[in-house]
Design a protein around this motif. Structure first.
Motif, PDB file in Angstrom:
ATOM      1  N   ALA A   1       5.566  -3.073  -1.991  1.00 37.83           N
ATOM      2  CA  ALA A   1       5.968  -1.687  -1.736  1.00 37.83           C
ATOM      3  C   ALA A   1       4.913  -0.729  -2.269  1.00 37.83           C
ATOM      4  CB  ALA A   1       7.320  -1.387  -2.365  1.00 37.83           C
ATOM      5  N   TYR A   2       4.934   0.469  -1.705  1.00 37.76           N
ATOM      6  CA  TYR A   2       3.970   1.499  -2.098  1.00 37.76           C
ATOM      7  C   TYR A   2       4.602   2.869  -1.870  1.00 37.76           C
ATOM      8  CZ  TYR A   2       0.074   4.778  -1.498  1.00 37.76           C
ATOM      9  OH  TYR A   2      -0.751   5.869  -1.580  1.00 37.76           O
ATOM     10  N   ALA A   3       4.310   3.824  -2.770  1.00 38.27           N
ATOM     11  CA  ALA A   3       4.796   5.198  -2.613  1.00 38.27           C
ATOM     12  C   ALA A   3       3.636   6.171  -2.765  1.00 38.27           C
ATOM     13  CB  ALA A   3       5.861   5.509  -3.650  1.00 38.27           C
ATOM     14  N   ARG A   4       3.624   7.198  -1.908  1.00 38.68           N
ATOM     15  CA  ARG A   4       2.663   8.298  -2.036  1.00 38.68           C
ATOM     16  C   ARG A   4       3.432   9.518  -2.517  1.00 38.68           C
ATOM     17  NH1 ARG A   4      -0.237   9.814   3.341  1.00 38.68           N
ATOM     18  NH2 ARG A   4       1.686  10.970   3.689  1.00 38.68           N
ATOM     19  N   PHE A   5       2.929  10.159  -3.570  1.00 41.84           N
ATOM     20  CA  PHE A   5       3.706  11.252  -4.165  1.00 41.84           C
ATOM     21  C   PHE A   5       2.794  12.299  -4.774  1.00 41.84           C
ATOM     22  CE2 PHE A   5       2.838   8.200  -7.457  1.00 41.84           C
ATOM     23  CZ  PHE A   5       2.688   8.931  -8.619  1.00 41.84           C
ATOM     24  N   ASP A   6       3.354  13.480  -4.951  1.00 35.44           N
ATOM     25  CA  ASP A   6       2.692  14.602  -5.606  1.00 35.44           C
ATOM     26  C   ASP A   6       3.134  14.583  -7.070  1.00 35.44           C
ATOM     27  OD1 ASP A   6       2.169  17.160  -6.727  1.00 35.44           O
ATOM     28  OD2 ASP A   6       2.146  18.077  -4.741  1.00 35.44           O
TER      29      ASP A   6
ATOM     30  N   ARG B   1      -7.759 -10.727   6.311  1.00 35.89           N
ATOM     31  CA  ARG B   1      -6.954  -9.695   6.961  1.00 35.89           C
ATOM     32  C   ARG B   1      -7.678  -8.352   6.979  1.00 35.89           C
ATOM     33  NH1 ARG B   1      -1.395 -10.276   7.754  1.00 35.89           N
ATOM     34  NH2 ARG B   1      -0.556 -12.323   7.212  1.00 35.89           N
ATOM     35  N   VAL B   2      -8.300  -8.014   5.853  1.00 33.60           N
ATOM     36  CA  VAL B   2      -9.022  -6.743   5.781  1.00 33.60           C
ATOM     37  C   VAL B   2     -10.200  -6.754   6.755  1.00 33.60           C
ATOM     38  CG1 VAL B   2     -10.385  -5.228   4.306  1.00 33.60           C
ATOM     39  CG2 VAL B   2      -8.302  -6.302   3.418  1.00 33.60           C
ATOM     40  N   ALA B   3     -10.886  -7.882   6.827  1.00 32.00           N
ATOM     41  CA  ALA B   3     -12.002  -7.989   7.767  1.00 32.00           C
ATOM     42  C   ALA B   3     -11.517  -7.808   9.197  1.00 32.00           C
ATOM     43  CB  ALA B   3     -12.693  -9.351   7.606  1.00 32.00           C
ATOM     44  N   GLY B   4     -10.340  -8.340   9.500  1.00 31.92           N
ATOM     45  CA  GLY B   4      -9.774  -8.175  10.835  1.00 31.92           C
ATOM     46  C   GLY B   4      -9.475  -6.724  11.153  1.00 31.92           C
ATOM     47  N   VAL B   5      -8.994  -5.984  10.141  1.00 32.37           N
ATOM     48  CA  VAL B   5      -8.718  -4.555  10.341  1.00 32.37           C
ATOM     49  C   VAL B   5     -10.022  -3.798  10.588  1.00 32.37           C
ATOM     50  CG1 VAL B   5      -7.862  -2.450   9.256  1.00 32.37           C
ATOM     51  CG2 VAL B   5      -6.595  -4.590   9.001  1.00 32.37           C
ATOM     52  N   LEU B   6     -11.043  -4.086   9.794  1.00 34.70           N
ATOM     53  CA  LEU B   6     -12.329  -3.414   9.971  1.00 34.70           C
ATOM     54  C   LEU B   6     -12.912  -3.690  11.358  1.00 34.70           C
ATOM     55  CD1 LEU B   6     -13.980  -4.030   6.478  1.00 34.70           C
ATOM     56  CD2 LEU B   6     -13.050  -1.888   7.370  1.00 34.70           C
ATOM     57  N   LYS B   7     -12.681  -4.881  11.853  1.00 35.05           N
ATOM     58  CA  LYS B   7     -13.189  -5.249  13.175  1.00 35.05           C
ATOM     59  C   LYS B   7     -12.566  -4.404  14.280  1.00 35.05           C
ATOM     60  CE  LYS B   7     -13.858  -9.343  16.095  1.00 35.05           C
ATOM     61  NZ  LYS B   7     -13.616 -10.807  16.221  1.00 35.05           N
ATOM     62  N   SER B   8     -11.375  -3.858  14.016  1.00 39.97           N
ATOM     63  CA  SER B   8     -10.679  -3.085  15.046  1.00 39.97           C
ATOM     64  C   SER B   8     -11.272  -1.685  15.231  1.00 39.97           C
ATOM     65  CB  SER B   8      -9.192  -2.970  14.702  1.00 39.97           C
ATOM     66  OG  SER B   8      -8.998  -2.159  13.550  1.00 39.97           O
ATOM     67  N   PHE B   9     -12.124  -1.247  14.290  1.00 37.11           N
ATOM     68  CA  PHE B   9     -12.736   0.075  14.399  1.00 37.11           C
ATOM     69  C   PHE B   9     -13.998   0.014  15.268  1.00 37.11           C
ATOM     70  CE2 PHE B   9     -10.337   0.396  10.430  1.00 37.11           C
ATOM     71  CZ  PHE B   9      -9.705   1.618  10.590  1.00 37.11           C
TER      72      PHE B   9
ATOM     73  N   VAL C   1     -12.780  -1.509   0.607  1.00 35.50           N
ATOM     74  CA  VAL C   1     -11.397  -1.243   1.020  1.00 35.50           C
ATOM     75  C   VAL C   1     -10.467  -1.638  -0.124  1.00 35.50           C
ATOM     76  CG1 VAL C   1      -9.577  -1.780   2.670  1.00 35.50           C
ATOM     77  CG2 VAL C   1     -11.952  -1.679   3.442  1.00 35.50           C
ATOM     78  N   THR C   2      -9.554  -0.727  -0.491  1.00 39.26           N
ATOM     79  CA  THR C   2      -8.580  -1.004  -1.542  1.00 39.26           C
ATOM     80  C   THR C   2      -7.183  -1.089  -0.938  1.00 39.26           C
ATOM     81  OG1 THR C   2      -9.913   0.148  -3.199  1.00 39.26           O
ATOM     82  CG2 THR C   2      -7.586  -0.192  -3.719  1.00 39.26           C
ATOM     83  N   CYS C   3      -6.469  -2.157  -1.235  1.00 42.49           N
ATOM     84  CA  CYS C   3      -5.095  -2.318  -0.748  1.00 42.49           C
ATOM     85  C   CYS C   3      -4.191  -1.349  -1.488  1.00 42.49           C
ATOM     86  CB  CYS C   3      -4.616  -3.757  -0.960  1.00 42.49           C
ATOM     87  SG  CYS C   3      -2.882  -4.028  -0.506  1.00 42.49           S
ATOM     88  N   GLU C   4      -3.472  -0.510  -0.754  1.00 37.06           N
ATOM     89  CA  GLU C   4      -2.601   0.475  -1.387  1.00 37.06           C
ATOM     90  C   GLU C   4      -1.392  -0.186  -2.052  1.00 37.06           C
ATOM     91  OE1 GLU C   4      -1.815   3.149   1.881  1.00 37.06           O
ATOM     92  OE2 GLU C   4      -3.224   4.601   1.052  1.00 37.06           O
ATOM     93  N   PHE C   5      -1.020  -1.378  -1.622  1.00 43.83           N
ATOM     94  CA  PHE C   5       0.142  -2.044  -2.195  1.00 43.83           C
ATOM     95  C   PHE C   5      -0.169  -2.661  -3.553  1.00 43.83           C
ATOM     96  CE2 PHE C   5       1.190  -2.040   2.326  1.00 43.83           C
ATOM     97  CZ  PHE C   5       2.528  -1.678   2.303  1.00 43.83           C
ATOM     98  N   CYS C   6      -1.235  -3.463  -3.629  1.00 46.56           N
ATOM     99  CA  CYS C   6      -1.501  -4.205  -4.865  1.00 46.56           C
ATOM    100  C   CYS C   6      -2.724  -3.723  -5.629  1.00 46.56           C
ATOM    101  CB  CYS C   6      -1.644  -5.701  -4.564  1.00 46.56           C
ATOM    102  SG  CYS C   6      -3.131  -6.119  -3.611  1.00 46.56           S
ATOM    103  N   GLY C   7      -3.510  -2.809  -5.040  1.00 45.27           N
ATOM    104  CA  GLY C   7      -4.673  -2.278  -5.735  1.00 45.27           C
ATOM    105  C   GLY C   7      -5.898  -3.167  -5.694  1.00 45.27           C
ATOM    106  N   ARG C   8      -5.824  -4.316  -5.026  1.00 50.02           N
ATOM    107  CA  ARG C   8      -6.973  -5.213  -4.940  1.00 50.02           C
ATOM    108  C   ARG C   8      -8.056  -4.588  -4.065  1.00 50.02           C
ATOM    109  NH1 ARG C   8      -4.904 -10.715  -3.193  1.00 50.02           N
ATOM    110  NH2 ARG C   8      -3.889 -10.472  -5.219  1.00 50.02           N
TER     111      ARG C   8
END
Length: 328
Positions: free
Chosen positions: A99-104, A281-289, A306-313
């Motif tokens: 899970a991930y939350a974006r907040f002010d 998976r990240v490489a696959g996403v980059l390939k889509s651009f 690229v930083t994963c917003e869920f786990c910070g890796r």
């Protein structure tokens, strides 16, 4: 006499437990989270009020996603005007949660000081989308419901009234447990009960409000079936502390609720906090651009990070690696 399906006893935490009350035509699930919720929250420095909201969202996503009978994922996502303007919970069958939350942060702190930091208040108004994803070979299914400032529990009820048309009762609870040596841990629990009689007519619900109908129009009313009215009344007796009590297992909670009618408690599914990100998976996403979009991502050192917003890796790629992907 109560009827309990004999199964190996598990601790109260980190599992989803299906149940059935045949006498009331009710089926449902109970979710209890302890260390798994802490694992989900550990990757970010969320304020306590935001952690409480994420806990509710994780429980709701688990209650809904754990009903899937195939390999896939259930994604719960909000977009709202509140201090927490986006929430994403990703449940991968049968047991993985992130899970991930974006907040002010300033808006959240102000809400806490004003004693206006309930989960519903932090969300505000907007919409809640629930997506079922079975992979590339199957079209996604998505249901959307409005968030009107009343929180996730009421939004879930509205979703089932509008989209599924199944009488449903949801309860969510989150608690913070202070540790003796300082610090704290988080616990959460929830229950989902649905009325599923063999005769479909017994589950009939009132038509939606006619909206701009002339003044004085008589609204359609349907009385709840007696069995469902009883089930709702019993579910309504659950206190938050019962859903987060580490000493109260799900089978004992269900027995406490439905023992007069007889409840069958089925084998629990253990849960775990686990991100599904990977370098591949990240490489696959980059390939889509496109090539131009990829060039814009290149940093001064010639790499794309690229930083994963869920786990910070964080994943780093030489620009040449990404460009070669696009050319291949």
């Amino acid at each position: 006499m109560a009827e309990e399906e004999k199964q190996p006893r598990l601790d109260a935490d980190d599992c989803v437990t299906p149940f059935q009350v045949e006498a009331l035509d009710v089926r449902g699930r109970v979710v209890r989270l302890g260390s798994v919720l802490d694992g989900v929250l550990a990757h970010h420095t969320y304020p306590a009020a935001v952690k409480r909201l994420i806990g509710e969202a994780v429980v709701l996503a688990t209650l809904l996603g754990s009903s899937l009978k195939f390999e896939g994922r259930f994604i719960l996502q909000t977009h709202t005007d509140g201090p927490v303007d986006m929430l994403v919970v990703d449940f991968v069958t049968p047991d993985k949660i992130r899970a991930y939350a974006r907040f002010d942060r300033e808006a959240v702190e102000a809400a806490v000081l004003a004693n206006a930091a309930s989960p519903a208040a932090l969300l505000g108004k907007g919409h809640l989308a629930m997506t079922i994803d079975q992979g590339l070979s199957v079209n996604r299914y998505q249901g959307v419901v409005a968030l009107t400032g009343e929180g996730l529990e009421e939004a879930a009820h509205e979703y089932f009234r509008q989209s599924e048309q199944i009488p449903t009762r949801v309860r969510l609870a989150v608690g913070e447990e202070l540790q003796a040596g300082g610090g704290s841990s988080w616990r959460a629990g929830g229950l989902l009960a649905q009325f599923l009689p063999a005769e479909a007519g017994r589950a009939a619900q009132a038509d939606f409000h006619p909206g701009d109908a002339p003044e004085g129009t008589e609204l359609h009313q349907v009385d709840d079936d007696e069995a469902w009215a009883e089930a709702q009344a019993l579910a309504g007796t659950i206190e938050d502390v019962e859903l987060v009590d580490k000493t109260l297992t799900s089978d004992r909670l269900l027995f406490r609720l439905f023992h007069e009618r007889g409840v069958r408690v089925f084998e629990p599914q253990l849960l775990k906090a686990q991100c599904s990100c990977s370098r591949e998976r990240v490489a696959g996403v980059l390939k889509s651009f496109t090539r131009e979009e990829q060039k814009e991502m290149v940093q001064d050192d010639g790499r794309i990070t690229v930083t994963c917003e869920f786990c910070g890796r964080t994943y780093g790629f030489a620009a040449e690696e990404v460009f070669d992907q696009l050319d291949s």
